[in-house]
Design a protein around this motif. Sequence first.
Motif, PDB file in Angstrom:
ATOM      1  N   THR A   1      13.769  -4.223   4.434  1.00  0.00           N
ATOM      2  CA  THR A   1      13.428  -4.044   3.028  1.00  0.00           C
ATOM      3  C   THR A   1      12.654  -2.732   2.889  1.00  0.00           C
ATOM      4  OG1 THR A   1      11.229  -5.071   3.016  1.00  0.00           O
ATOM      5  CG2 THR A   1      13.141  -6.546   2.919  1.00  0.00           C
ATOM      6  N   ASN A   2      12.307  -2.391   1.671  1.00  0.00           N
ATOM      7  CA  ASN A   2      11.516  -1.175   1.444  1.00  0.00           C
ATOM      8  C   ASN A   2      10.035  -1.477   1.271  1.00  0.00           C
ATOM      9  OD1 ASN A   2      11.777  -2.480  -0.997  1.00  0.00           O
ATOM     10  ND2 ASN A   2      12.208  -0.629  -2.177  1.00  0.00           N
ATOM     11  N   ILE A   3       9.609  -2.689   1.673  1.00  0.00           N
ATOM     12  CA  ILE A   3       8.211  -3.076   1.555  1.00  0.00           C
ATOM     13  C   ILE A   3       7.471  -2.662   2.822  1.00  0.00           C
ATOM     14  CG2 ILE A   3       6.579  -4.959   1.190  1.00  0.00           C
ATOM     15  CD1 ILE A   3       8.791  -6.534  -0.164  1.00  0.00           C
ATOM     16  N   LEU A   4       6.499  -1.775   2.684  1.00  0.00           N
ATOM     17  CA  LEU A   4       5.671  -1.352   3.808  1.00  0.00           C
ATOM     18  C   LEU A   4       4.399  -2.193   3.819  1.00  0.00           C
ATOM     19  CD1 LEU A   4       5.969   2.553   3.536  1.00  0.00           C
ATOM     20  CD2 LEU A   4       7.476   0.930   4.706  1.00  0.00           C
ATOM     21  N   VAL A   5       4.070  -2.729   4.999  1.00  0.00           N
ATOM     22  CA  VAL A   5       2.927  -3.632   5.140  1.00  0.00           C
ATOM     23  C   VAL A   5       2.026  -3.120   6.258  1.00  0.00           C
ATOM     24  CG1 VAL A   5       2.190  -6.028   5.390  1.00  0.00           C
ATOM     25  CG2 VAL A   5       4.509  -5.522   4.566  1.00  0.00           C
ATOM     26  N   ASN A   6       0.763  -2.864   5.947  1.00  0.00           N
ATOM     27  CA  ASN A   6      -0.160  -2.324   6.934  1.00  0.00           C
ATOM     28  C   ASN A   6      -1.552  -2.919   6.765  1.00  0.00           C
ATOM     29  OD1 ASN A   6       1.334  -0.006   8.388  1.00  0.00           O
ATOM     30  ND2 ASN A   6       1.776   0.407   6.224  1.00  0.00           N
ATOM     31  N   CYS A   7      -2.353  -2.781   7.831  1.00  0.00           N
ATOM     32  CA  CYS A   7      -3.762  -3.171   7.802  1.00  0.00           C
ATOM     33  C   CYS A   7      -4.640  -1.931   7.732  1.00  0.00           C
ATOM     34  CB  CYS A   7      -4.130  -3.959   9.055  1.00  0.00           C
ATOM     35  SG  CYS A   7      -3.544  -5.657   9.078  1.00  0.00           S
ATOM     36  N   ALA A   8      -5.729  -2.039   6.998  1.00  0.00           N
ATOM     37  CA  ALA A   8      -6.687  -0.941   6.876  1.00  0.00           C
ATOM     38  C   ALA A   8      -8.069  -1.419   7.285  1.00  0.00           C
ATOM     39  CB  ALA A   8      -6.728  -0.429   5.438  1.00  0.00           C
ATOM     40  N   CYS A   9      -8.750  -0.596   8.071  1.00  0.00           N
ATOM     41  CA  CYS A   9     -10.154  -0.852   8.407  1.00  0.00           C
ATOM     42  C   CYS A   9     -11.028   0.117   7.628  1.00  0.00           C
ATOM     43  CB  CYS A   9     -10.392  -0.679   9.901  1.00  0.00           C
ATOM     44  SG  CYS A   9     -12.155  -0.724  10.347  1.00  0.00           S
ATOM     45  N   PRO A  10     -11.941  -0.376   6.805  1.00  0.00           N
ATOM     46  CA  PRO A  10     -12.796   0.526   6.020  1.00  0.00           C
ATOM     47  C   PRO A  10     -13.972   1.098   6.799  1.00  0.00           C
ATOM     48  CG  PRO A  10     -13.256  -1.736   5.447  1.00  0.00           C
ATOM     49  CD  PRO A  10     -12.106  -1.780   6.417  1.00  0.00           C
ATOM     50  N   GLY A  11     -14.264   0.544   7.981  1.00  0.00           N
ATOM     51  CA  GLY A  11     -15.447   0.950   8.714  1.00  0.00           C
ATOM     52  C   GLY A  11     -16.668   0.146   8.279  1.00  0.00           C
ATOM     53  N   PHE A  12     -17.814   0.515   8.803  1.00  0.00           N
ATOM     54  CA  PHE A  12     -19.052  -0.216   8.530  1.00  0.00           C
ATOM     55  C   PHE A  12     -19.657   0.300   7.224  1.00  0.00           C
ATOM     56  CE2 PHE A  12     -23.567  -1.331  10.157  1.00  0.00           C
ATOM     57  CZ  PHE A  12     -23.481  -2.586   9.575  1.00  0.00           C
TER      58      PHE A  12
ATOM     59  N   GLY B   1     -15.100   3.932   2.494  1.00  0.00           N
ATOM     60  CA  GLY B   1     -14.396   2.775   3.033  1.00  0.00           C
ATOM     61  C   GLY B   1     -13.063   2.511   2.379  1.00  0.00           C
ATOM     62  N   ALA B   2     -12.902   2.951   1.140  1.00  0.00           N
ATOM     63  CA  ALA B   2     -11.660   2.711   0.401  1.00  0.00           C
ATOM     64  C   ALA B   2     -10.543   3.673   0.777  1.00  0.00           C
ATOM     65  CB  ALA B   2     -11.933   2.820  -1.099  1.00  0.00           C
ATOM     66  N   ALA B   3     -10.878   4.782   1.437  1.00  0.00           N
ATOM     67  CA  ALA B   3      -9.921   5.880   1.610  1.00  0.00           C
ATOM     68  C   ALA B   3      -8.662   5.475   2.367  1.00  0.00           C
ATOM     69  CB  ALA B   3     -10.604   7.051   2.313  1.00  0.00           C
ATOM     70  N   THR B   4      -8.809   4.744   3.472  1.00  0.00           N
ATOM     71  CA  THR B   4      -7.635   4.390   4.265  1.00  0.00           C
ATOM     72  C   THR B   4      -6.721   3.440   3.500  1.00  0.00           C
ATOM     73  OG1 THR B   4      -8.771   4.740   6.370  1.00  0.00           O
ATOM     74  CG2 THR B   4      -6.850   3.309   6.408  1.00  0.00           C
ATOM     75  N   ALA B   5      -7.291   2.460   2.812  1.00  0.00           N
ATOM     76  CA  ALA B   5      -6.469   1.536   2.021  1.00  0.00           C
ATOM     77  C   ALA B   5      -5.715   2.271   0.929  1.00  0.00           C
ATOM     78  CB  ALA B   5      -7.347   0.440   1.417  1.00  0.00           C
TER      79      ALA B   5
ATOM     80  N   ASP C   1      -9.872   5.673   9.349  1.00  0.00           N
ATOM     81  CA  ASP C   1      -9.866   7.091   8.993  1.00  0.00           C
ATOM     82  C   ASP C   1      -9.441   7.985  10.150  1.00  0.00           C
ATOM     83  OD1 ASP C   1     -10.722   6.391   6.501  1.00  0.00           O
ATOM     84  OD2 ASP C   1     -12.724   7.245   6.670  1.00  0.00           O
ATOM     85  N   ALA C   2      -9.861   7.608  11.349  1.00  0.00           N
ATOM     86  CA  ALA C   2      -9.589   8.462  12.514  1.00  0.00           C
ATOM     87  C   ALA C   2      -8.175   8.300  13.054  1.00  0.00           C
ATOM     88  CB  ALA C   2     -10.586   8.143  13.630  1.00  0.00           C
TER      89      ALA C   2
END
Length: 247
Positions: A191-202, A219-223, A241-242
Amino acid sequence: MTTTSTTSKIALVTGANKGIGYEIAAGLGAQGYRVGVGARDETRREAAVAALNEAGVDAFGVALDVTDDTSVGEAADFIAARYGRLDVLVNNAGITGGHPQQPSSVDPAVIRAVVETNVIGVVRVTNAMLPLLRDAPSPRIVNVSSSVGSLTRQSGPGGETTTGPVAVAYAPSKTFLNAVTLQYVQELVGTNILVNCACPGFVATDLNGFRGVRTPQEGAATAIRLATLPDGGPTGGFFEDAGVIPW
């Protein structure tokens, strides 16, 4: 049936009335998304919507308790009736369960409550929204996880961890969430649905007594990046982020 036509992309962010979720909503809004602020508390939800609108974001409130089947179903019906599709789902709502969380003394009810919100809540919301995501041209699902869910980082030499204090409810809930994310990736292959996990950090939020060293905006940047991936972007990844976090 769609009752309101729109050319804007539609996003839903759970737990978006404050902290990281609010900043994810703000960041998506700044990129032209029409953003649903999912939250249980009506007063806080509408205050967040008002603040986002004041900042120029096209935001709307979505009554949403991720632990309640009826609430989630009604939220999906609301978005379906109003917009007819969903382009981005960010599963951000989560709880820590409080501390201490030593495995030898924790109340099992604490683990149950954390998993209900952090894992089952994500499944509940994702399944309710999937029909709307399938109707979008380039749908994205982002699950807000944490580096404490990385088994690699939890299992350092000699048994020490690099992921913070022992937290037998919270940390394994994020490991569970990561595994669930990969199950969705497998089901949605082709499908064209991309699914990922994001860590915002501490991040300094009320979840950690504002002890974090990062701002909610940081913290929101990666999401936000994962929510706005171009077609052909990564799926089934765990990012901070890294870069990539080892599972």
